[in-house]
Design a protein around this motif. Structure first.
Motif, PDB file in Angstrom:
ATOM      1  N   ARG A  37       0.852  -1.202   0.000  1.00  0.00           N
ATOM      2  CA  ARG A  37       0.000   0.000   0.000  1.00  0.00           C
ATOM      3  C   ARG A  37       0.886   1.251   0.000  1.00  0.00           C
ATOM      4  NH1 ARG A  37      -5.468  -1.227   3.365  1.00  0.00           N
ATOM      5  NH2 ARG A  37      -4.194  -1.951   5.076  1.00  0.00           N
ATOM      6  N   GLY A  38       0.370   2.336   0.555  1.00  0.00           N
ATOM      7  CA  GLY A  38       1.061   3.627   0.461  1.00  0.00           C
ATOM      8  C   GLY A  38       2.457   3.605   1.084  1.00  0.00           C
ATOM      9  N   ALA A  39       3.339   4.451   0.558  1.00  0.00           N
ATOM     10  CA  ALA A  39       4.729   4.501   1.003  1.00  0.00           C
ATOM     11  C   ALA A  39       4.835   5.083   2.417  1.00  0.00           C
ATOM     12  CB  ALA A  39       5.544   5.356   0.042  1.00  0.00           C
ATOM     13  N   LYS A  40       5.546   4.371   3.271  1.00  0.00           N
ATOM     14  CA  LYS A  40       5.813   4.895   4.620  1.00  0.00           C
ATOM     15  C   LYS A  40       6.366   6.313   4.533  1.00  0.00           C
ATOM     16  CE  LYS A  40       9.894   3.745   6.806  1.00  0.00           C
ATOM     17  NZ  LYS A  40      10.596   4.974   7.185  1.00  0.00           N
ATOM     18  N   ASN A  41       7.285   6.528   3.563  1.00  0.00           N
ATOM     19  CA  ASN A  41       7.968   7.822   3.524  1.00  0.00           C
ATOM     20  C   ASN A  41       7.168   8.908   2.806  1.00  0.00           C
ATOM     21  OD1 ASN A  41       9.912   6.623   5.018  1.00  0.00           O
ATOM     22  ND2 ASN A  41      11.370   6.338   3.349  1.00  0.00           N
ATOM     23  N   LEU A  42       5.920   8.570   2.453  1.00  0.00           N
ATOM     24  CA  LEU A  42       5.003   9.610   1.956  1.00  0.00           C
ATOM     25  C   LEU A  42       3.828   9.787   2.914  1.00  0.00           C
ATOM     26  CD1 LEU A  42       2.048   9.701  -0.004  1.00  0.00           C
ATOM     27  CD2 LEU A  42       3.672  11.592   0.082  1.00  0.00           C
ATOM     28  N   VAL A  43       3.212   8.671   3.329  1.00  0.00           N
ATOM     29  CA  VAL A  43       1.950   8.822   4.074  1.00  0.00           C
ATOM     30  C   VAL A  43       2.154   9.594   5.390  1.00  0.00           C
ATOM     31  CG1 VAL A  43       0.748   6.833   3.108  1.00  0.00           C
ATOM     32  CG2 VAL A  43       2.102   6.526   5.126  1.00  0.00           C
ATOM     33  N   MET A 215       7.537  14.285  -4.739  1.00  0.00           N
ATOM     34  CA  MET A 215       6.630  14.733  -5.817  1.00  0.00           C
ATOM     35  C   MET A 215       5.181  14.457  -5.432  1.00  0.00           C
ATOM     36  SD  MET A 215       8.446  16.169  -7.952  1.00  0.00           S
ATOM     37  CE  MET A 215      10.010  16.516  -7.246  1.00  0.00           C
ATOM     38  N   ASP A 216       4.942  13.336  -4.740  1.00  0.00           N
ATOM     39  CA  ASP A 216       3.563  13.024  -4.357  1.00  0.00           C
ATOM     40  C   ASP A 216       3.090  13.968  -3.241  1.00  0.00           C
ATOM     41  OD1 ASP A 216       1.461  11.409  -5.225  1.00  0.00           O
ATOM     42  OD2 ASP A 216       1.577  10.158  -3.428  1.00  0.00           O
ATOM     43  N   LEU A 217       4.015  14.371  -2.368  1.00  0.00           N
ATOM     44  CA  LEU A 217       3.653  15.361  -1.347  1.00  0.00           C
ATOM     45  C   LEU A 217       3.300  16.692  -2.023  1.00  0.00           C
ATOM     46  CD1 LEU A 217       3.419  16.063   1.683  1.00  0.00           C
ATOM     47  CD2 LEU A 217       5.834  16.715   1.640  1.00  0.00           C
ATOM     48  N   ILE A 218       4.046  17.018  -3.074  1.00  0.00           N
ATOM     49  CA  ILE A 218       3.739  18.251  -3.826  1.00  0.00           C
ATOM     50  C   ILE A 218       2.355  18.134  -4.472  1.00  0.00           C
ATOM     51  CG2 ILE A 218       4.421  19.645  -5.848  1.00  0.00           C
ATOM     52  CD1 ILE A 218       7.348  19.149  -5.035  1.00  0.00           C
ATOM     53  N   ASN A 219       2.030  16.933  -5.008  1.00  0.00           N
ATOM     54  CA  ASN A 219       0.681  16.725  -5.573  1.00  0.00           C
ATOM     55  C   ASN A 219      -0.389  17.026  -4.526  1.00  0.00           C
ATOM     56  OD1 ASN A 219       1.824  15.807  -7.940  1.00  0.00           O
ATOM     57  ND2 ASN A 219       1.616  13.640  -7.421  1.00  0.00           N
ATOM     58  N   ILE A 220      -0.159  16.512  -3.331  1.00  0.00           N
ATOM     59  CA  ILE A 220      -1.140  16.691  -2.251  1.00  0.00           C
ATOM     60  C   ILE A 220      -1.279  18.180  -1.910  1.00  0.00           C
ATOM     61  CG2 ILE A 220      -1.479  16.299   0.241  1.00  0.00           C
ATOM     62  CD1 ILE A 220      -0.271  13.496  -0.220  1.00  0.00           C
ATOM     63  N   LEU A 221      -0.130  18.850  -1.773  1.00  0.00           N
ATOM     64  CA  LEU A 221      -0.175  20.272  -1.392  1.00  0.00           C
ATOM     65  C   LEU A 221      -0.854  21.091  -2.492  1.00  0.00           C
ATOM     66  CD1 LEU A 221       3.390  20.513   0.193  1.00  0.00           C
ATOM     67  CD2 LEU A 221       1.216  20.691   1.432  1.00  0.00           C
ATOM     68  N   GLN A 222      -0.634  20.706  -3.741  1.00  0.00           N
ATOM     69  CA  GLN A 222      -1.313  21.429  -4.832  1.00  0.00           C
ATOM     70  C   GLN A 222      -2.828  21.219  -4.740  1.00  0.00           C
ATOM     71  OE1 GLN A 222      -0.907  20.231  -9.048  1.00  0.00           O
ATOM     72  NE2 GLN A 222      -0.278  22.345  -9.445  1.00  0.00           N
ATOM     73  N   LEU A 252       1.032   7.266  -3.045  1.00  0.00           N
ATOM     74  CA  LEU A 252       1.991   6.545  -3.896  1.00  0.00           C
ATOM     75  C   LEU A 252       2.368   5.227  -3.217  1.00  0.00           C
ATOM     76  CD1 LEU A 252       4.206   6.754  -6.213  1.00  0.00           C
ATOM     77  CD2 LEU A 252       5.705   7.618  -4.426  1.00  0.00           C
ATOM     78  N   PHE A 253       2.538   4.157  -3.991  1.00  0.00           N
ATOM     79  CA  PHE A 253       2.888   2.839  -3.404  1.00  0.00           C
ATOM     80  C   PHE A 253       4.281   2.882  -2.772  1.00  0.00           C
ATOM     81  CE2 PHE A 253       6.156   0.757  -6.015  1.00  0.00           C
ATOM     82  CZ  PHE A 253       6.274   1.666  -7.048  1.00  0.00           C
ATOM     83  N   ASP A 254       4.517   1.909  -1.903  1.00  0.00           N
ATOM     84  CA  ASP A 254       5.801   1.868  -1.193  1.00  0.00           C
ATOM     85  C   ASP A 254       6.844   1.134  -2.043  1.00  0.00           C
ATOM     86  OD1 ASP A 254       7.950   1.415   0.616  1.00  0.00           O
ATOM     87  OD2 ASP A 254       6.562   1.852   2.255  1.00  0.00           O
ATOM     88  N   ARG A 255       7.668   1.910  -2.751  1.00  0.00           N
ATOM     89  CA  ARG A 255       8.647   1.278  -3.651  1.00  0.00           C
ATOM     90  C   ARG A 255       9.775   0.618  -2.866  1.00  0.00           C
ATOM     91  NH1 ARG A 255      12.531   5.630  -5.620  1.00  0.00           N
ATOM     92  NH2 ARG A 255      12.454   7.084  -3.890  1.00  0.00           N
ATOM     93  N   ASN A 256      10.004   1.062  -1.628  1.00  0.00           N
ATOM     94  CA  ASN A 256      11.042   0.404  -0.822  1.00  0.00           C
ATOM     95  C   ASN A 256      10.580  -0.977  -0.394  1.00  0.00           C
ATOM     96  OD1 ASN A 256      12.537   2.684  -1.075  1.00  0.00           O
ATOM     97  ND2 ASN A 256      11.997   3.519   0.932  1.00  0.00           N
ATOM     98  N   GLU A 257       9.298  -1.074  -0.042  1.00  0.00           N
ATOM     99  CA  GLU A 257       8.780  -2.394   0.326  1.00  0.00           C
ATOM    100  C   GLU A 257       8.788  -3.312  -0.904  1.00  0.00           C
ATOM    101  OE1 GLU A 257       4.813  -2.632   2.050  1.00  0.00           O
ATOM    102  OE2 GLU A 257       5.033  -4.815   2.258  1.00  0.00           O
TER     103      GLU A 257
END
Ligand code: EPU
Length: 456
Positions: A37-43, A215-222, A252-257
């Motif tokens: 699911r969502g990336a730890k380093n984004l959510v 970039m996904d955090l920027i999407n959210i802020l926009q 965004l999905f968790d690419r590290n996982e």
């Protein structure tokens, strides 16, 4: 729908807490399908962003991991109402009643995560003050917060270091600034974004990190009403606005996982379909995975990673900021490289002490030498210092069972997969750390056919 605190109690019972041990009987290939699911380093950062909105926000695909619980606890202390749908991972965050929290209550979270430092900008905007406890996170280097404090000072924050933590004030509000980071730090870039969007006037950030999670955090802020442009050469420009709304966003999905499970497939000679993984954000990883002898198939709903048979090949890797090879990908891959025919080199250029996990691999039979020199093609910040930040891995070596203790999140995952690939029985202790960033990893291991017993 249930509150996050109830979820946390349930998850704690099923996922395991610090101190738990797992006994693995190695040698079985991991096969099957799991979902990320969502990336730890984004959510965790998206949750902090919700503090800036004047209406509720909805974040979708939030994993049930302990870092999310820590951030939820801190947000709730500041009056944010949080509800979570356990099935879907939808997280509703209502910041209508943001309020001051007691220092002692905030301090109960000291040492549990690095995210509290990102509360500074939003709290200064909402309350004119902020208090941040001592930070936690993995011990993989010194991990100073000097860039963060300098950024906040640039915006006009008045910072006081106390024995219990850091207190800040901005009685006259925060004003946009020109900032140049000494290194493209992920956290410091997020600090600038979360502070600049509501600051008076314009902000220009040079040498910014541009990881997909940013970039996904920027999407959210926009979506919330912010005005942010990302220009060439790591320059981000932000025009401050007076108010922000809530947002609705699928994380965004968790690419590290995803990369971790890919390495698990390779080292156990298995075949894992990682639902939710996407190619674009994993391009660099996929190239290295293929060069090392791994195979993958990209589908619309995920990526299949598998060992195609034949010998694994050695690779030379330098970890780097995006779009380079992420530092969080190297630990599980190093386990696979112990099985490659030849000599691999990994030069870690992001964190100075991220090879602690290799001691356990050596105990299990791996041939890994650590060096202070920069062994990649370029010199890094750690070259003139006394840090063991380059690794030479010679293979293939048989791994045998051992009793090992998890040192940190990514190193911990690499220990799990080493134990799964080893001959015989291994006991891995302190596995609770892994639930900081890997949702339901025990259930996922079960789904993939791993042979293990969880001990209390
Ligand atoms: N740095 C400083 N001063 C600062 C901030 C950073 O010297 O004020 C240095 C760090 O010590 C490090 C380098 O800059 O050597 C990069 O650190 P960065 O700030 O980019 O890392 P972070 O924001 O603390 C996030 C992830 C890490 C990931 C890195 C790099 C979160 C919560 N953590 O850390 O994830 O490795 O970016 O991509 O987002 C993990 O998930 O296991 C993990 C450690």
């Amino acid at each position: 729908m249930s509150t996050l605190t109830q979820d946390a109690a349930r998850a704690g019972a099923s996922v395991g807490l610090d101190g738990d041990r797992i006994t693995f009987r190695g040698g079985r290939p991991l096969k099957g399908r799991i979902e990320v699911r969502g990336a730890k380093n984004l959510v965790t950062k998206a949750m902090v962003a919700a503090l800036l909105g004047e209406e509720p926000s909805l974040l979708r695909q939030v994993p049930d991991i302990s870092d999310v619980r820590v951030v939820s606890g801190l947000l709730e202390l500041h009056g944010v109402k949080i509800e979570r749908d356990t099935e879907t991972g939808d997280l509703h965050l209502d910041p209508s009643n943001v309020e001051r929290a007691h220092m002692a209550e905030i301090n109960a979270h000291a040492g549990s995560s690095r995210i509290p430092i990102l509360f500074c900008g939003p709290l200064l905007h909402r309350l004119g003050e902020a208090f941040i406890p001592d930070l936690g996170g993995c011990r993989i280097g010194d991990r100073p917060i000097d860039f963060h404090l300098e950024v906040l000072r640039n915006f006009g924050a008045d910072i006081q270091k106390l024995s219990e933590g850091i207190r800040m004030h901005a009685p006259n509000g925060l004003t946009g600034a020109k900032v140049e980071l000494p290194y493209p730090s992920v956290g410091a870039t997020e600090q600038v974004l979360l502070t600049a969007v509501r600051a008076k006037g314009r902000t220009e950030l040079r040498n910014a990190a541009i990881e997909p999670e940013i970039m996904d955090l920027i999407n959210i802020l926009q979506k919330m009403g912010a005005i942010i442009s990302v220009d060439a050469d790591r320059v981000i420009r932000i025009e401050g606005v007076d108010r922000l709304t809530g947002y609705s966003h699928r994380a965004l999905f968790d690419r590290n996982e995803a990369a971790s499970w890919a390495s698990a497939a390779l080292v156990t000679k298995g075949d894992i379909f990682v639902g939710g993984a996407r190619q674009g954000e994993m391009l660099t990883f996929l190239n290295v995975f293929r060069k090392a002898g791994g195979a993958f198939e990209i589908e619309d709903d995920g990526i299949r990673f598998f060992h195609p048979g034949g010998e694994l090949k050695p690779v030379v890797i330098e970890t780097d900021v995006h779009p380079g090879f992420m530092t969080d990908w190297q630990q599980p891959l190093v386990v696979a490289l112990t099985q490659a025919h030849g000599t691999s080199i990994v030069h870690e250029t992001v964190y100075e002490q991220r090879f602690g996990f290799t001691d356990a691999l050596v105990e299990m039979g791996a041939d890994i030498e650590l060096h202070r020199e920069c062994l990649g093609g370029q010199y890094c910040r750690f070259g003139q210092q006394n840090f063991l930040h380059s690794a030479i891995i010679s293979g293939p070596t048989k791994l045998h069972g051992a009793n090992i203790e998890v040192p940190d999140l990514r190193g911990g995952f690499s220990h799990l997969i080493a134990a799964l690939a080893a001959e015989g029985t291994s006991t891995v202790s302190n596995v609770g750390i892994i639930s900081r960033g890997y949702e339901n990893f025990i259930q996922k291991l079960e789904q993939l056919g791993a042979d293990f017993t969880v001990e209390g």
